[in-house]
Structures are given as C-alpha cells and as structure tokens.
Enzyme design. Structure first.
Site, mmCIF file in Angstrom:
data_model
loop_
_atom_site.group_PDB
_atom_site.id
_atom_site.type_symbol
_atom_site.label_atom_id
_atom_site.label_comp_id
_atom_site.label_asym_id
_atom_site.label_seq_id
_atom_site.Cartn_x
_atom_site.Cartn_y
_atom_site.Cartn_z
ATOM 1 N N ASP A 10 -9.995 -47.903 16.204
ATOM 2 C CA ASP A 10 -10.011 -46.785 17.141
ATOM 3 C C ASP A 10 -8.570 -46.388 17.471
ATOM 4 O O ASP A 10 -7.826 -47.187 18.052
ATOM 5 C CB ASP A 10 -10.756 -47.257 18.406
ATOM 6 C CG ASP A 10 -10.836 -46.195 19.479
ATOM 7 O OD1 ASP A 10 -10.223 -45.124 19.335
ATOM 8 O OD2 ASP A 10 -11.527 -46.465 20.484
ATOM 9 N N ILE A 11 -8.211 -45.176 17.127
ATOM 10 C CA ILE A 11 -6.814 -44.726 17.283
ATOM 11 C C ILE A 11 -6.384 -44.685 18.757
ATOM 12 O O ILE A 11 -5.198 -44.818 19.055
ATOM 13 C CB ILE A 11 -6.619 -43.345 16.604
ATOM 14 C CG1 ILE A 11 -5.158 -43.095 16.244
ATOM 15 C CG2 ILE A 11 -7.190 -42.212 17.438
ATOM 16 C CD1 ILE A 11 -4.946 -41.937 15.284
ATOM 17 N N ASN A 24 -9.612 -28.937 17.456
ATOM 18 C CA ASN A 24 -10.005 -27.601 16.987
ATOM 19 C C ASN A 24 -9.049 -26.597 17.616
ATOM 20 O O ASN A 24 -8.272 -26.948 18.507
ATOM 21 C CB ASN A 24 -11.467 -27.294 17.331
ATOM 22 C CG ASN A 24 -11.706 -27.317 18.819
ATOM 23 O OD1 ASN A 24 -11.168 -26.499 19.562
ATOM 24 N ND2 ASN A 24 -12.493 -28.278 19.280
ATOM 25 N N GLY A 32 -16.035 -36.415 18.014
ATOM 26 C CA GLY A 32 -15.243 -37.230 17.084
ATOM 27 C C GLY A 32 -14.010 -37.838 17.725
ATOM 28 O O GLY A 32 -14.024 -38.251 18.891
ATOM 29 N N VAL A 33 -12.933 -37.851 16.947
ATOM 30 C CA VAL A 33 -11.701 -38.476 17.438
ATOM 31 C C VAL A 33 -11.128 -37.676 18.613
ATOM 32 O O VAL A 33 -10.565 -38.250 19.559
ATOM 33 C CB VAL A 33 -10.690 -38.683 16.279
ATOM 34 C CG1 VAL A 33 -10.148 -37.382 15.742
ATOM 35 C CG2 VAL A 33 -9.576 -39.607 16.699
ATOM 36 N N ASP A 34 -11.308 -36.367 18.588
ATOM 37 C CA ASP A 34 -10.840 -35.496 19.682
ATOM 38 C C ASP A 34 -11.518 -35.900 21.001
ATOM 39 O O ASP A 34 -10.850 -36.069 22.037
ATOM 40 C CB ASP A 34 -11.199 -34.049 19.299
ATOM 41 C CG ASP A 34 -10.514 -32.995 20.154
ATOM 42 O OD1 ASP A 34 -9.605 -33.353 20.915
ATOM 43 O OD2 ASP A 34 -10.903 -31.818 20.040
ATOM 44 N N SER A 117 -9.940 -33.809 9.404
ATOM 45 C CA SER A 117 -10.946 -32.935 8.750
ATOM 46 C C SER A 117 -12.076 -33.661 8.024
ATOM 47 O O SER A 117 -12.951 -32.999 7.462
ATOM 48 C CB SER A 117 -10.299 -31.955 7.745
ATOM 49 O OG SER A 117 -9.694 -30.878 8.394
ATOM 50 N N GLY A 119 -14.453 -35.583 9.195
ATOM 51 C CA GLY A 119 -15.677 -35.817 9.967
ATOM 52 C C GLY A 119 -16.506 -34.542 10.020
ATOM 53 O O GLY A 119 -17.009 -34.072 8.996
HETATM 54 N N1 AR6 Z 1 -10.284 -43.320 16.065
HETATM 55 C C1 AR6 Z 1 -9.902 -42.991 14.814
HETATM 56 N N2 AR6 Z 1 -10.622 -42.185 14.005
HETATM 57 C C2 AR6 Z 1 -11.781 -41.693 14.498
HETATM 58 C C3 AR6 Z 1 -12.242 -41.985 15.801
HETATM 59 C C4 AR6 Z 1 -11.430 -42.833 16.606
HETATM 60 N N3 AR6 Z 1 -11.765 -43.161 17.845
HETATM 61 N N4 AR6 Z 1 -13.437 -41.346 15.971
HETATM 62 C C5 AR6 Z 1 -13.707 -40.684 14.826
HETATM 63 N N5 AR6 Z 1 -12.722 -40.907 13.921
HETATM 64 P P1 AR6 Z 1 -13.651 -35.711 13.365
HETATM 65 P P2 AR6 Z 1 -12.599 -33.295 12.034
HETATM 66 C C6 AR6 Z 1 -12.584 -40.406 12.547
HETATM 67 O O1 AR6 Z 1 -15.048 -35.216 13.252
HETATM 68 O O2 AR6 Z 1 -13.443 -33.540 10.854
HETATM 69 C C7 AR6 Z 1 -14.081 -32.366 16.896
HETATM 70 O O3 AR6 Z 1 -15.226 -31.975 17.587
HETATM 71 C C8 AR6 Z 1 -13.837 -40.027 11.784
HETATM 72 O O4 AR6 Z 1 -14.438 -41.166 11.186
HETATM 73 O O5 AR6 Z 1 -13.225 -36.357 14.628
HETATM 74 O O6 AR6 Z 1 -11.146 -32.945 11.846
HETATM 75 C C9 AR6 Z 1 -12.911 -31.422 17.132
HETATM 76 O O7 AR6 Z 1 -12.901 -30.903 18.441
HETATM 77 C C10 AR6 Z 1 -13.277 -39.083 10.725
HETATM 78 O O8 AR6 Z 1 -12.870 -39.788 9.567
HETATM 79 O O9 AR6 Z 1 -12.583 -34.499 13.110
HETATM 80 C C11 AR6 Z 1 -13.133 -30.349 16.106
HETATM 81 O O10 AR6 Z 1 -14.024 -29.365 16.566
HETATM 82 C C12 AR6 Z 1 -12.026 -38.496 11.373
HETATM 83 O O11 AR6 Z 1 -11.845 -39.205 12.597
HETATM 84 C C13 AR6 Z 1 -13.733 -31.105 14.943
HETATM 85 O O12 AR6 Z 1 -14.359 -32.250 15.494
HETATM 86 C C14 AR6 Z 1 -12.104 -37.023 11.670
HETATM 87 O O13 AR6 Z 1 -13.411 -36.691 12.149
HETATM 88 C C15 AR6 Z 1 -12.683 -31.575 13.958
HETATM 89 O O14 AR6 Z 1 -13.307 -32.133 12.854
#
Ligand code: AR6
Length: 170
Positions: A10-11, A24, A32-34, A117, A119
């Site tokens: 977890d970052i 976004n 997600g990570v955001d 990108s 996720g």
């Molecule tokens: N720590 C590290 N990596 C993570 C964590 C965490 N806690 N949680 C998820 N990931 P995503 P995107 C990974 O969907 O595709 C949001 O709603 C996850 O496994 O977070 O760039 C934003 O607001 C994946 O490999 O981001 C945007 O609307 C990676 O993070 C949209 O999602 C990216 O997944 C951005 O989509």
C-alpha cells in the site's frame, strides 16, 4: 545512479519524500489508489486540491502529504485506455516524466510510483510496465538529480509478477 526498488503493498504507508497519485483530471479524489491516498491524508488534501484547478491528462501537480508519512503527493492523471489509438502510450510516458520533473523541482531524494492507469483506467498492465520501466530506467542513469531511490509499488499480484519478471530479465 538512482536505485530502482520494486515492492508490493500500500503506497500510503511508505515513508518516502513523495508518493505519486494516479488521479483524475478533476483532482477531487476517486476510487483506487486515489481514494486510499485521500482517505489516509485527510480532508486537508481535498481542500488543497480544490485550489489547483484540475490537472490535464499526462501532467503532474504537487500537494503536501498531510497525514501521510510522505511529505508530498505528486498527482498525475493517467490516460483512460481506449484501444491504444488515442495517444495512450505517449500520455502514460508523460505522467512518469512529469512526475519526475516535479520531484526534481522539490529536490527530494525518494519517490514512490503506483502502476498508473492499470486499474479503473484499464491500460494493459504489461504495456504499462514496459513504459514505466523504460522511463524510470533511463532516468535512473542520469547523474544530475537529487533523487536517490525510486520505489515501484505494485498493489495487485498481477502487476507485481509482471514487474518482478521484467526487472529480473531486463
Ligand atoms: N497502493 C498502491 N497501489 C494501489 C493502491 C494502494 N493503496 N490501491 C490501488 N492500487 P487505479 P487508474 C493500484 O484504479 O487506473 C480513481 O478513481 C491498483 O492495483 O487506482 O489510474 C481516480 O480518481 C492499480 O494497479 O488508478 C481516477 O478516476 C493502480 O493502483 C481513476 O481511478 C492504479 O489503479 C484512475 O484510474
């Protein structure tokens, strides 16, 4: 030389100078990570984000880290994968490059990247890892930087296995 280190986890927990957020273009939070970053940093983060006027895809903007162990958050906006004919690869490359630019401006030593990108935005994971490792690998050979270590943080197993394989067999 900058060291490239792969970790799974977890970052939001990392004690680094800056973590990169896969945001976004509204910069108003999301899933997600955001979502994890906003939840861990606390509401002051959203308040600062609201002053930034959003962020174009491929660009990167800095906020403080608030309740995170990290001092700064570098918010970048990855491309939504729409089949690959809409500059997705170039835009993802720009995310990594612009986040590194912000890191240089901050004169920090350690930074952690998530798999931008891959996720909700559905960028193919193998291709995304190739782009990330190409940009970061080239950067790591540069001498004129304060950065000492770049962490590649994989959350899901699939990304972790892809990165492990690519970093062991460059
Ligand atoms: N720590 C590290 N990596 C993570 C964590 C965490 N806690 N949680 C998820 N990931 P995503 P995107 C990974 O969907 O595709 C949001 O709603 C996850 O496994 O977070 O760039 C934003 O607001 C994946 O490999 O981001 C945007 O609307 C990676 O993070 C949209 O999602 C990216 O997944 C951005 O989509």
């Amino acid at each position: 030389m900058v060291k490239l280190t792969l970790i799974q986890g977890d970052i939001t927990k990392l004690e680094v100078d800056a973590i990169v957020n896969a945001a976004n273009s509204s910069l108003m939070g999301g899933g997600g990570v955001d979502g994890a970053i906003h939840a861990a940093a606390g509401p002051e983060l959203l308040a600062e984000c609201l002053t930034l006027g959003g962020c174009p895809t491929g660009d990167a903007k800095v906020t403080k880290g608030y309740r995170l162990p990290a001092r700064y958050i570098i918010h970048t906006v990855g491309p939504i994968w729409r089949g690959g004919q809409n500059h997705e690869e170039q835009l993802l490359k720009s995310c990594y490059e612009n986040a590194l630019k912000r890191a240089e401006e901050l004169q920090i030593e350690t930074i952690a990247f998530p798999n931008i990108s891959t996720g909700v935005y559905a960028f193919p994971k193998q291709k995304a890892a190739e782009i990330a490792l190409t940009v970061l690998g080239k950067y790591a050979q540069k001498h004129h930087t304060t950065l000492k270590e770049i962490f590649l943080v994989c959350f899901d197993d699939e990304n972790y296995q892809i990165y492990k394989k690519m970093m062991n067999n460059p």
